[in-house]
Design a protein around this motif. Structure first.
Motif, PDB file in Angstrom:
ATOM      1  N   ASP A   1      73.611 -19.644  59.993  1.00 34.84           N
ATOM      2  CA  ASP A   1      74.007 -19.965  58.666  1.00 34.84           C
ATOM      3  C   ASP A   1      73.401 -19.371  57.496  1.00 34.84           C
ATOM      4  OD1 ASP A   1      75.816 -21.664  60.116  1.00 34.84           O
ATOM      5  OD2 ASP A   1      74.832 -23.345  59.429  1.00 34.84           O
ATOM      6  N   ARG A   2      72.119 -19.407  57.768  1.00 33.95           N
ATOM      7  CA  ARG A   2      71.287 -19.136  56.637  1.00 33.95           C
ATOM      8  C   ARG A   2      71.166 -17.576  56.714  1.00 33.95           C
ATOM      9  NH1 ARG A   2      68.201 -22.944  59.342  1.00 33.95           N
ATOM     10  NH2 ARG A   2      67.143 -21.367  60.564  1.00 33.95           N
ATOM     11  N   PHE A   3      71.338 -16.969  57.897  1.00 41.57           N
ATOM     12  CA  PHE A   3      71.644 -15.414  57.860  1.00 41.57           C
ATOM     13  C   PHE A   3      72.866 -15.029  57.030  1.00 41.57           C
ATOM     14  CE2 PHE A   3      73.719 -11.628  60.190  1.00 41.57           C
ATOM     15  CZ  PHE A   3      72.697 -10.821  59.753  1.00 41.57           C
ATOM     16  N   LEU A   4      74.242 -15.572  57.326  1.00 41.30           N
ATOM     17  CA  LEU A   4      75.382 -15.258  56.361  1.00 41.30           C
ATOM     18  C   LEU A   4      75.053 -15.604  55.200  1.00 41.30           C
ATOM     19  CD1 LEU A   4      77.651 -16.845  59.126  1.00 41.30           C
ATOM     20  CD2 LEU A   4      77.445 -14.247  58.601  1.00 41.30           C
TER      21      LEU A   4
ATOM     22  N   SER B   1      78.510 -25.734  52.823  1.00 39.39           N
ATOM     23  CA  SER B   1      76.643 -25.523  52.614  1.00 39.39           C
ATOM     24  C   SER B   1      76.537 -23.968  52.947  1.00 39.39           C
ATOM     25  CB  SER B   1      76.030 -26.250  53.651  1.00 39.39           C
ATOM     26  OG  SER B   1      76.538 -25.943  55.046  1.00 39.39           O
ATOM     27  N   ILE B   2      77.412 -23.147  53.340  1.00 41.19           N
ATOM     28  CA  ILE B   2      77.219 -21.903  53.475  1.00 41.19           C
ATOM     29  C   ILE B   2      77.963 -21.037  52.310  1.00 41.19           C
ATOM     30  CG2 ILE B   2      77.380 -19.702  54.800  1.00 41.19           C
ATOM     31  CD1 ILE B   2      77.485 -21.586  57.385  1.00 41.19           C
ATOM     32  N   ASP B   3      77.391 -20.487  51.293  1.00 43.99           N
ATOM     33  CA  ASP B   3      77.874 -19.968  50.218  1.00 43.99           C
ATOM     34  C   ASP B   3      78.118 -18.656  50.556  1.00 43.99           C
ATOM     35  OD1 ASP B   3      78.678 -18.998  47.968  1.00 43.99           O
ATOM     36  OD2 ASP B   3      76.802 -19.459  46.764  1.00 43.99           O
ATOM     37  N   LEU B   4      79.475 -18.125  50.690  1.00 42.35           N
ATOM     38  CA  LEU B   4      79.942 -16.731  50.842  1.00 42.35           C
ATOM     39  C   LEU B   4      80.661 -15.931  49.713  1.00 42.35           C
ATOM     40  CD1 LEU B   4      81.275 -17.198  54.824  1.00 42.35           C
ATOM     41  CD2 LEU B   4      79.089 -16.505  53.805  1.00 42.35           C
ATOM     42  N   ASP B   5      80.236 -16.675  48.575  1.00 43.97           N
ATOM     43  CA  ASP B   5      81.081 -16.051  47.510  1.00 43.97           C
ATOM     44  C   ASP B   5      80.624 -14.515  47.049  1.00 43.97           C
ATOM     45  OD1 ASP B   5      82.148 -18.456  47.274  1.00 43.97           O
ATOM     46  OD2 ASP B   5      81.290 -19.212  45.435  1.00 43.97           O
ATOM     47  N   GLY B   6      79.596 -14.270  47.567  1.00 45.23           N
ATOM     48  CA  GLY B   6      79.086 -12.932  47.293  1.00 45.23           C
ATOM     49  C   GLY B   6      80.006 -11.839  48.138  1.00 45.23           C
TER      50      GLY B   6
ATOM     51  N   ASP C   1      61.337 -11.836  58.889  1.00 45.48           N
ATOM     52  CA  ASP C   1      62.633 -11.922  59.518  1.00 45.48           C
ATOM     53  C   ASP C   1      62.909 -13.474  59.888  1.00 45.48           C
ATOM     54  OD1 ASP C   1      64.951 -12.052  61.129  1.00 45.48           O
ATOM     55  OD2 ASP C   1      64.339 -10.676  62.606  1.00 45.48           O
ATOM     56  N   ASP C   2      63.634 -14.409  59.267  1.00 49.09           N
ATOM     57  CA  ASP C   2      64.026 -15.843  59.691  1.00 49.09           C
ATOM     58  C   ASP C   2      65.001 -15.897  60.821  1.00 49.09           C
ATOM     59  OD1 ASP C   2      62.040 -16.531  57.903  1.00 49.09           O
ATOM     60  OD2 ASP C   2      63.431 -17.214  56.223  1.00 49.09           O
ATOM     61  N   THR C   3      65.322 -14.921  61.375  1.00 49.55           N
ATOM     62  CA  THR C   3      66.282 -15.167  62.536  1.00 49.55           C
ATOM     63  C   THR C   3      65.830 -15.191  64.026  1.00 49.55           C
ATOM     64  OG1 THR C   3      66.781 -12.512  62.655  1.00 49.55           O
ATOM     65  CG2 THR C   3      68.004 -13.991  60.967  1.00 49.55           C
TER      66      THR C   3
ATOM     67  N   ALA D   1      68.636 -13.445  69.293  1.00 53.28           N
ATOM     68  CA  ALA D   1      68.712 -14.961  68.775  1.00 53.28           C
ATOM     69  C   ALA D   1      69.846 -15.304  68.001  1.00 53.28           C
ATOM     70  CB  ALA D   1      67.518 -15.297  68.039  1.00 53.28           C
ATOM     71  N   LEU D   2      70.395 -14.111  67.034  1.00 52.42           N
ATOM     72  CA  LEU D   2      71.673 -14.310  66.236  1.00 52.42           C
ATOM     73  C   LEU D   2      72.766 -14.284  67.192  1.00 52.42           C
ATOM     74  CD1 LEU D   2      71.045 -12.121  63.116  1.00 52.42           C
ATOM     75  CD2 LEU D   2      71.324 -14.575  63.053  1.00 52.42           C
ATOM     76  N   ARG D   3      72.666 -13.427  68.165  1.00 51.19           N
ATOM     77  CA  ARG D   3      74.009 -13.273  68.974  1.00 51.19           C
ATOM     78  C   ARG D   3      74.051 -14.639  69.899  1.00 51.19           C
ATOM     79  NH1 ARG D   3      75.525  -7.692  69.292  1.00 51.19           N
ATOM     80  NH2 ARG D   3      74.186  -6.520  68.830  1.00 51.19           N
ATOM     81  N   ARG D   4      72.856 -15.234  70.292  1.00 49.08           N
ATOM     82  CA  ARG D   4      73.011 -16.679  70.904  1.00 49.08           C
ATOM     83  C   ARG D   4      73.386 -17.462  70.018  1.00 49.08           C
ATOM     84  NH1 ARG D   4      68.417 -16.121  73.171  1.00 49.08           N
ATOM     85  NH2 ARG D   4      67.025 -16.935  71.282  1.00 49.08           N
TER      86      ARG D   4
END
Length: 113
Positions: free
Chosen positions: A6-9, A105-110, A56-58, A63-66
């Motif tokens: 979520d944070r990555f996106l 909660s995930i802002d994808l407006d960009g 890198d917070d991911t 880990a992202l793929r998981r």
């Protein structure tokens, strides 16, 4: 509680808005789904984090793929992680996100969707 994914996106949306993550090169909207090339987007994420002096917070691409697999298994907003989409004259596998399922909660407006 948001996940690493979520944070990555959310960060990717910021980079897309700034023009660092490019439509039809790193992501595309196909059939109403936001399709993101994970390895390419992750490279941009890392470069931007380094430039800002942030870690890198991911916990890495593995880990992202998981997190992606867990999201799919839970019936979340990632609906496919093997979809092929034309990006920059290639057809890589991408993550397909169902925008209707993405939490507010995930802002994808960009992203240009």
């Amino acid at each position: 509680m948001s996940s690493q994914l979520d944070r990555f996106l959310g960060q990717l949306a910021v980079y897309a808005q700034l023009g660092r993550l490019k439509e039809n090169e790193h992501y595309a909207v196909v059939d109403g789904k936001l399709c993101i090339h994970l390895p390419g987007a992750y490279e941009i994420y890392l470069a931007e984090r380094r430039a800002a002096g942030q870690p890198d917070d991911t916990n890495g691409l593995t880990a992202l793929r998981r997190c992606v697999k867990e999201n799919i298994d839970a019936g979340g907003y990632v609906v496919d992680d093997t979809k092929r989409v034309a990006l920059n004259r290639k057809t890589p596998r991408v993550l397909a996100l169902d925008l209707a399922r993405v939490p507010a909660s995930i802002d994808l407006d960009g992203f240009a969707v």
